[in-house]
Design an enzyme around this catalytic site. Structure first.
Site, PDB file in Angstrom:
ATOM      1  CG  HIS B  63       1.459  71.485 128.573  1.00 26.89           C
ATOM      2  ND1 HIS B  63       0.605  70.791 129.403  1.00 26.89           N
ATOM      3  CD2 HIS B  63       2.063  70.550 127.787  1.00 26.89           C
ATOM      4  CE1 HIS B  63       0.696  69.503 129.142  1.00 26.89           C
ATOM      5  NE2 HIS B  63       1.557  69.325 128.157  1.00 26.89           N
ATOM      6  CG  HIS B  65       2.655  69.056 124.500  1.00 31.92           C
ATOM      7  ND1 HIS B  65       3.434  68.514 125.494  1.00 31.92           N
ATOM      8  CD2 HIS B  65       3.517  69.470 123.527  1.00 31.92           C
ATOM      9  CE1 HIS B  65       4.713  68.604 125.149  1.00 31.92           C
ATOM     10  NE2 HIS B  65       4.791  69.193 123.966  1.00 31.92           N
ATOM     11  CG  ASP B  67      -1.301  65.320 125.282  1.00 33.44           C
ATOM     12  OD1 ASP B  67      -0.598  66.278 124.899  1.00 33.44           O
ATOM     13  OD2 ASP B  67      -1.001  64.611 126.262  1.00 33.44           O
ATOM     14  CG  HIS B 140       6.114  69.206 129.891  1.00 33.45           C
ATOM     15  ND1 HIS B 140       6.416  67.871 129.985  1.00 33.45           N
ATOM     16  CD2 HIS B 140       5.174  69.300 128.910  1.00 33.45           C
ATOM     17  CE1 HIS B 140       5.694  67.201 129.100  1.00 33.45           C
ATOM     18  NE2 HIS B 140       4.935  68.048 128.432  1.00 33.45           N
TER      19      HIS B 140
END
Ligand SMILES: [Zn+2]
Ligand SMILES: [Zn+2]
Lengths: 312, 312
Positions: B63, B65, B67, B140
């Site tokens: 995904h 994000h 991080d 998520h």
């Protein structure tokens, strides 16, 4: 004022040197830190220092090569995670704002503090009662800036014993004298500010240059600076390559410092090609041109005190 | 097949755990490495391993994000610097391609190898004669995928002594038998492939899940897997928070592994909130649900051999 190098390599990280980032620590002067460039893993380097991301007030980007900016989205987002609330101002070439904003949009990153972008062009990019920052374009393969950071003269201090000896009473007259105003006492006697204050002290000047070949603007920005941070991606034997790639040699950096009448020079942006023994040679050769030269390592911490640069 | 964890933290790097990245090392199987997620400073972690960036054949992003992706531009550009020439294929959610391309445009990054982007949707995202990779959406706060990587059955080996004992001559007949075909000898006798080859061996199945709360598709992807890599951002005491933030607990991860009939489980994506003593507790509590559980650390190196997972 202190300088801490967080990344002193060129182009790509190595085990010893990360990509570019340099913290100008103004904790005594204004309680904040100014960051110059932000290569990938700058925030990882910061984890091993006493620097708190929320203390970072300004980020100055010299140019948009990856080794100078790829750590920015991560650092900005961690500053938010870690409770940063004060405005952060970013200075850099055109395109920086759009990239940071589109990266945050893509990654669904929401930061808690206001962010302000200043698109840098030649001239003064920041000024307040304490500091003035001037940018000038350097000569690299893409637009790249150098920054000259000047602290304005510090007001003299009130010499309280001298004022009392001249019968200045406690109260507002002392404040006026401290602020440079002459005052008349009740008995008609005039007290001159200069007689009861120490002379203003000169502020510091630090010049932090981005990637550049030997160029006129590097010299202009470095004029009479206390500290010049100059890249030295190449050595004297490869001078011909340096200019082709928009970079400088150790000797060219030292020549800039010398011609500019600077007080000290820190060599930075050191290629992973150089072995530890080469590093000593790079330094010695530069010192033959400009004696007060240092060569930065990751985490190197420099102090500017009593008009002198020392390494911790 | 080996697994090496390059970043096992959640959200933000800490001194101990970097943001997400996991190398699936297929060096014996196909001479390459597949990377799952690429948080900032993944390339810095790689510097301290034997992994060569040019060996990275595929990058699977769970995904978008930060991080999980902020290390991608730096790694891709270093792979080029370091002489990577083979095509790199990137799998990930919609938007990944545009971000990488605009980042390269902004930073004037030019890479020497071809790059191919596959926008992931539920279903088979890659298949060749050796491997098959299936993706499924997880649950998520933004679109996020899990990947199931299956090695196809390995052909049985030719048992040359048995073939010779049945009078199979040297030459092409041996090749046919190895490839599963029965053959007729000059004397009219039929030799069956199954009599002169070892049975096909089962390939491995590894399931690597992105950030997710406890969900049905995590179970489907993990069905009968040899290894399940599952996030465990929360612990049992904070189960209510986990679901709210789109994450799982150690107990939920273990429950998935147990219900799926998996052989082993590695807990990953561990929050910096947990102290070393907590880590042991997280592991023990998970083991009470699913005994063959491990908990990943940065640089943890796991080997899959003889149907068993061991940590180096
Ligand atoms: Zn550079
Ligand atoms: Zn995550």
């Amino acid at each position: 004022m202190q300088l801490q190098f967080l990344g002193t390599g060129a182009g790509m990280p190595s085990k010893e040197r990360n990509t570019s980032a340099l913290a100008l620590k103004l904790l005594e002067e204004r309680g904040t830190i100014w960051l110059f460039d932000c290569g990938e893993a700058t925030q990882h380097r910061i984890l091993h220092t006493t620097i708190r991301p929320r203390k970072i007030e300004k980020v100055f980007i010299t140019h948009l090569h990856g080794d100078h900016i790829f750590g920015l989205p991560g650092l900005l987002s961690s500053r938010s995670f870690l409770g940063g609330e004060e405005t952060l101002t970013l200075y850099g070439p055109k395109g920086l704002k759009e990239w940071v904003e589109s990266t945050f949009l893509l990654s669904n990153t929401h930061i808690t503090y206001p962010m302000e972008f200043i698109e840098v062009q030649d001239g003064i990019v920041f000024e307040d009662e304490q500091m003035i920052v001037t940018a000038k374009g350097l000569e690299h393969v893409i637009p790249c800036f150098g920054y000259r950071i000047e602290q304005k003269p510090l007001p003299g201090e009130l010499l309280i014993d001298k004022a009392r000896a001249l019968n200045v009473p406690k109260g507002p007259l002392l404040g006026k004298l401290k602020n440079g105003l002459d005052v008349t006492l009740d008995d008609g006697k005039v007290v001159f500010s200069k007689d009861v204050t120490s002379p203003p002290r000169k502020g510091f000047t630090v010049t932090i240059l981005g990637d550049t070949k030997y160029c006129e603007n590097a010299l202009v920005l470095s004029q009479d600076a206390d500290i010049v941070v100059h890249e030295a991606t190449f050595d004297h034997a490869t001078t011909h390559l340096a200019a082709n790639y928009g970079h400088s040699t150790n000797i060219e950096a030292a020549t800039i410092a010398k011609e500019a009448g600077a007080k000290s020079l820190i060599l930075n942006h050191i290629s992973a090609r150089f072995l530890p023994t080469d590093i000593q040679r790079l330094l010695e050769d530069a010192k033959n041109v400009f004696n007060n030269t240092f060569i930065a390592k990751d985490y190197s911490h420099y102090f500017w005190k009593d008009e002198r640069l020392t390494e911790e």
